[in-house]
Design an enzyme around this catalytic site. Structure first.
Site, PDB file in Angstrom:
ATOM      1  N   CYS A 195       0.820  -1.213   0.000  1.00  0.00           N
ATOM      2  CA  CYS A 195       0.000   0.000   0.000  1.00  0.00           C
ATOM      3  C   CYS A 195       0.850   1.258   0.000  1.00  0.00           C
ATOM      4  O   CYS A 195       0.667   2.149  -0.827  1.00  0.00           O
ATOM      5  CB  CYS A 195      -0.935  -0.022   1.211  1.00  0.00           C
ATOM      6  SG  CYS A 195      -1.863   1.486   1.397  1.00  0.00           S
ATOM      7  N   CYS A 223      -1.461   1.721  -3.119  1.00  0.00           N
ATOM      8  CA  CYS A 223      -2.456   2.797  -2.972  1.00  0.00           C
ATOM      9  C   CYS A 223      -1.861   4.209  -2.949  1.00  0.00           C
ATOM     10  O   CYS A 223      -2.318   5.098  -3.679  1.00  0.00           O
ATOM     11  CB  CYS A 223      -3.241   2.629  -1.674  1.00  0.00           C
ATOM     12  SG  CYS A 223      -3.338   0.972  -1.015  1.00  0.00           S
ATOM     13  N   LYS A 277       0.234   5.373  -6.018  1.00  0.00           N
ATOM     14  CA  LYS A 277      -0.722   5.394  -7.129  1.00  0.00           C
ATOM     15  C   LYS A 277      -1.586   6.641  -7.077  1.00  0.00           C
ATOM     16  O   LYS A 277      -1.766   7.339  -8.065  1.00  0.00           O
ATOM     17  CB  LYS A 277      -1.577   4.129  -7.068  1.00  0.00           C
ATOM     18  CG  LYS A 277      -2.599   4.072  -8.135  1.00  0.00           C
ATOM     19  CD  LYS A 277      -3.978   3.666  -7.791  1.00  0.00           C
ATOM     20  CE  LYS A 277      -4.616   3.858  -6.497  1.00  0.00           C
ATOM     21  NZ  LYS A 277      -5.528   2.762  -6.154  1.00  0.00           N
ATOM     22  N   TYR A 301      -9.114  -2.946 -11.476  1.00  0.00           N
ATOM     23  CA  TYR A 301      -8.960  -1.532 -11.129  1.00  0.00           C
ATOM     24  C   TYR A 301      -7.531  -1.030 -11.300  1.00  0.00           C
ATOM     25  O   TYR A 301      -7.313   0.118 -11.686  1.00  0.00           O
ATOM     26  CB  TYR A 301      -9.531  -1.237  -9.730  1.00  0.00           C
ATOM     27  CG  TYR A 301      -8.644  -1.621  -8.567  1.00  0.00           C
ATOM     28  CD1 TYR A 301      -7.791  -0.691  -7.985  1.00  0.00           C
ATOM     29  CD2 TYR A 301      -8.664  -2.909  -8.032  1.00  0.00           C
ATOM     30  CE1 TYR A 301      -6.984  -1.032  -6.909  1.00  0.00           C
ATOM     31  CE2 TYR A 301      -7.863  -3.254  -6.962  1.00  0.00           C
ATOM     32  CZ  TYR A 301      -7.023  -2.317  -6.408  1.00  0.00           C
ATOM     33  OH  TYR A 301      -6.221  -2.649  -5.349  1.00  0.00           O
ATOM     34  N   GLU A 309      -6.825   2.108 -13.610  1.00  0.00           N
ATOM     35  CA  GLU A 309      -6.245   3.314 -12.999  1.00  0.00           C
ATOM     36  C   GLU A 309      -4.949   3.714 -13.705  1.00  0.00           C
ATOM     37  O   GLU A 309      -4.739   4.886 -14.013  1.00  0.00           O
ATOM     38  CB  GLU A 309      -5.967   3.062 -11.515  1.00  0.00           C
ATOM     39  CG  GLU A 309      -7.247   3.001 -10.703  1.00  0.00           C
ATOM     40  CD  GLU A 309      -7.055   2.640  -9.238  1.00  0.00           C
ATOM     41  OE1 GLU A 309      -7.971   2.891  -8.449  1.00  0.00           O
ATOM     42  OE2 GLU A 309      -5.985   2.106  -8.874  1.00  0.00           O
ATOM     43  N   HIS A 348     -26.851  22.309  -1.417  1.00  0.00           N
ATOM     44  CA  HIS A 348     -26.814  22.915  -2.737  1.00  0.00           C
ATOM     45  C   HIS A 348     -25.764  24.007  -2.811  1.00  0.00           C
ATOM     46  O   HIS A 348     -25.609  24.746  -1.850  1.00  0.00           O
ATOM     47  CB  HIS A 348     -28.207  23.500  -3.020  1.00  0.00           C
ATOM     48  CG  HIS A 348     -28.342  24.049  -4.389  1.00  0.00           C
ATOM     49  ND1 HIS A 348     -28.391  23.242  -5.505  1.00  0.00           N
ATOM     50  CD2 HIS A 348     -28.437  25.329  -4.823  1.00  0.00           C
ATOM     51  CE1 HIS A 348     -28.517  24.016  -6.572  1.00  0.00           C
ATOM     52  NE2 HIS A 348     -28.543  25.280  -6.188  1.00  0.00           N
ATOM     53  N   GLU A 397     -25.931  16.243  -3.979  1.00  0.00           N
ATOM     54  CA  GLU A 397     -27.342  16.492  -3.638  1.00  0.00           C
ATOM     55  C   GLU A 397     -28.264  15.609  -4.482  1.00  0.00           C
ATOM     56  O   GLU A 397     -29.395  15.318  -4.094  1.00  0.00           O
ATOM     57  CB  GLU A 397     -27.699  17.964  -3.788  1.00  0.00           C
ATOM     58  CG  GLU A 397     -27.729  18.491  -5.201  1.00  0.00           C
ATOM     59  CD  GLU A 397     -28.016  20.011  -5.246  1.00  0.00           C
ATOM     60  OE1 GLU A 397     -29.074  20.413  -4.753  1.00  0.00           O
ATOM     61  OE2 GLU A 397     -27.171  20.758  -5.772  1.00  0.00           O
TER      62      GLU A 397
END
Ligand SMILES: Cc1cc2nc3c(=O)[nH]c(=O)nc-3n(C[C@H](O)[C@H](O)[C@H](O)COP(=O)(O)OP(=O)(O)OC[C@H]3O[C@@H](n4cnc5c(N)ncnc54)[C@H](O)[C@@H]3O)c2cc1C
Length: 461
Positions: free
Chosen positions: A43, A48, A51, A180, A184, A438, A443
């Site tokens: 990691c 992770c 990356k 992934y 990625e 908002h 939302e």
């Protein structure tokens, strides 16, 4: 009662190993941990964290382009790969230091060596040849990229490990895989100006994700200029005059400066001495564990990627914390794998938690699917042709939201929060009575009042 050198010996200084060692040591146990490469593990060192730093780097050219729509004139920009690598390496070294500091602070003994099992309580430290004993052992040796040894020319290819240390940025890259990591890196390299092709055996990238998001991301990547070849595989890689030459199953001949394999990861169990200790592995070489991460040998646990359950950092850490509860707090605790939020740091990003429409359709008789696709506010002035997609999958009978899927900016950040709502068992009515914030993209998640369509017995109505 036999006496051992240590209460706990941990093999592997990655996400799961460091957490197990640090917390056990902080409880007053005598702990040693061995790492053969660098503390922090996949990691921190080559997963992770670096990356995500690359992902940030690769997004700037779009930011510069978008700025014009907001009145900015951005001067000529240039990218320096070596500077990025150096900055990334600095940050990784800092994090590695923090990992070691945490271990030392808890009084765990930090060993910089490969460790192998000699028997169920004995570990050999390869750097010195010394053997030590421990009452309990945790195997947290992680995984490594599948080298695809059956591919002629596989030795000419790189994996994600090398992608973090390339001397030069190539002009072109071919990435094999549809998971992934492949997706990625395709976005990273493309964003940094590399001509990028993705080749994947399956019908659509990112199997197991919601079909709409898979298609939506595929289209967005192609619109940016990434070539995606599905239902095709590399058959041979050779060195040509101008880089590598790739022949594919469908008869295409491709050229690329670099070929990167992202075809899954194999558990790191080779040569670990598992057979000497009597620890069973499955046909993929993953350590077999029970619901509490205990192997078939009572005093040996295994956790994280080496067990081939869910290959994610927070999962390895969670398994480590459950091990601590089980072994040291007299509170047997099974890791909870339900509703793991996850992201794909592509561009646009995917953030998701819970069941895809396809999976939910198999589990629930009737679903309400709320789906919105819209142009985010920022894209109106930037002029970027990009759409955001949000999808809520609701079990019609209980009104529970069983899946939430987002494609677009900050989708990962939103998925983390949505994870709490799904874990809490929120219903669609809870979403409906939540005030919108908002103007945000999020939302939309609380303003999709009518179902876009229903699914009955797995079929869209
Ligand atoms: C490119 C990439 C990107 C990723 N991105 C993400 C992401 O965005 N989010 C996410 O959650 N996960 C991500 N992951 C997955 C994540 O990195 C892993 O799930 C996680 O690191 C698993 O932790 P672990 O403790 O099981 O193993 P690891 O972190 O792999 O640690 C195992 C350690 O054991 C050491 N070791 C192995 N054998 C021995 C031995 N015999 N003696 C001593 N030491 C040994 C290894 O050197 C390694 O440091 C990514 C992985 C990759 C490859």
């Amino acid at each position: 009662m036999p006496s051992y050198d240590y209460d706990l010996f941990v093999i592997g200084g990655g996400s799961g190993g460091v957490r197990s060692a640090r917390v056990a040591a902080s409880l007053g146990k005598k702990v040693a941990i061995a790492e053969e490469y660098r503390y922090g593990g996949t990691c921190v060192i080559r997963g992770c964290v670096p990356k995500k730093l690359f992902v940030y780097a690769s997004q700037f050219h779009e930011h510069f382009e978008d700025a014009a729509g907001f009145g900015w004139t951005v001067g000529e920009s240039a990218f320096d790969w070596k500077k990025l690598i150096a900055a990334k390496d600095n940050e990784i070294a800092r994090l590695e230091g923090l990992y070691k500091k945490g271990l030392a602070g808890a009084n765990a003994e930090i060993l910089e060596t490969r460790a192998e099992l000699v028997d169920a309580h004995t570990i050999k430290l390869l750097r010195t040849g010394e053997t030590v004993t421990a009452k309990t052992i945790v195997i947290a040796t992680g995984g490594r990229p599948n080298p695809h040894a059956a591919l002629p020319g596989h030795e000419l290819c790189i994996s994600s490990n090398e992608a973090f240390h390339l001397e030069e940025l190539p002009k072109s890259i071919l990435i094999a895989g549809g998971g992934y990591i492949a997706v990625e890196f395709a976005n990273i390299f493309h964003g940094l100006g590399v001509e990028t092709t993705l080749i994947y055996r399956g019908t659509e990238i990112l199997s197991r994700f919601d079909e709409d998001l898979r298609r939506g991301l595929h289209e967005a990547m192609v619109a940016k200029g990434i070539r995606i070849l599905c239902q095709d595989v590399m058959e041979k890689v050779t060195r040509g005059e101008n880089g590598l030459v790739i022949e594919t199953m469908k008869g295409e001949t491709l050229n690329a400066g670099i070929v990167m394999l992202a075809l899954g990861r194999d558990p790191n169990t080779r040569g670990l001495g598992l057979e000497k200790a009597g620890v069973a592995v499955n046909e993929r070489g993953a350590v077999i564990v029970d619901d509490y991460s205990r192997t078939n040998v009572e005093n040996i646990y295994a956790l994280g990627d080496v067990t081939d359950r869910v290959q994610l950092t927070p999962v390895a850490i969670h398994e480590a914390m459950c091990f601590i509860e089980t072994e040291y707090k007299n509170n047997p605790t099974k890791p909870d794998y339900d509703l793991i939020p996850t992201a794909v740091f592509s561009q646009p990003e995917i953030g998701t938690v819970g069941l895809s429409e396809e999976e939910a359709g198999k589990r629930y008789q009737e679903l309400e699917v709320y789906r919105a696709q819209f142009r985010p506010l920022k894209a109106t002035l930037s002029g970027r042709a990009e759409k955001m997609m949000m999808k809520l999958i609701v079990d019609a009978a209980s009104r529970k939201v069983v899946g939430a899927h987002i494609l677009g900016h900050d989708a990962g950040e939103m998925a983390q929060i949505l994870g709490i709502t799904l874990k809490a068992g929120c219903t669609k009515d809870d979403f409906d009575r939540t005030m919108a914030l908002h103007p945000t993209a999020a939302e939309e998640l609380v303003t999709m009042y009518a179902p876009s369509y229903r699914v009955r017995d797995g079929q869209r109505l």
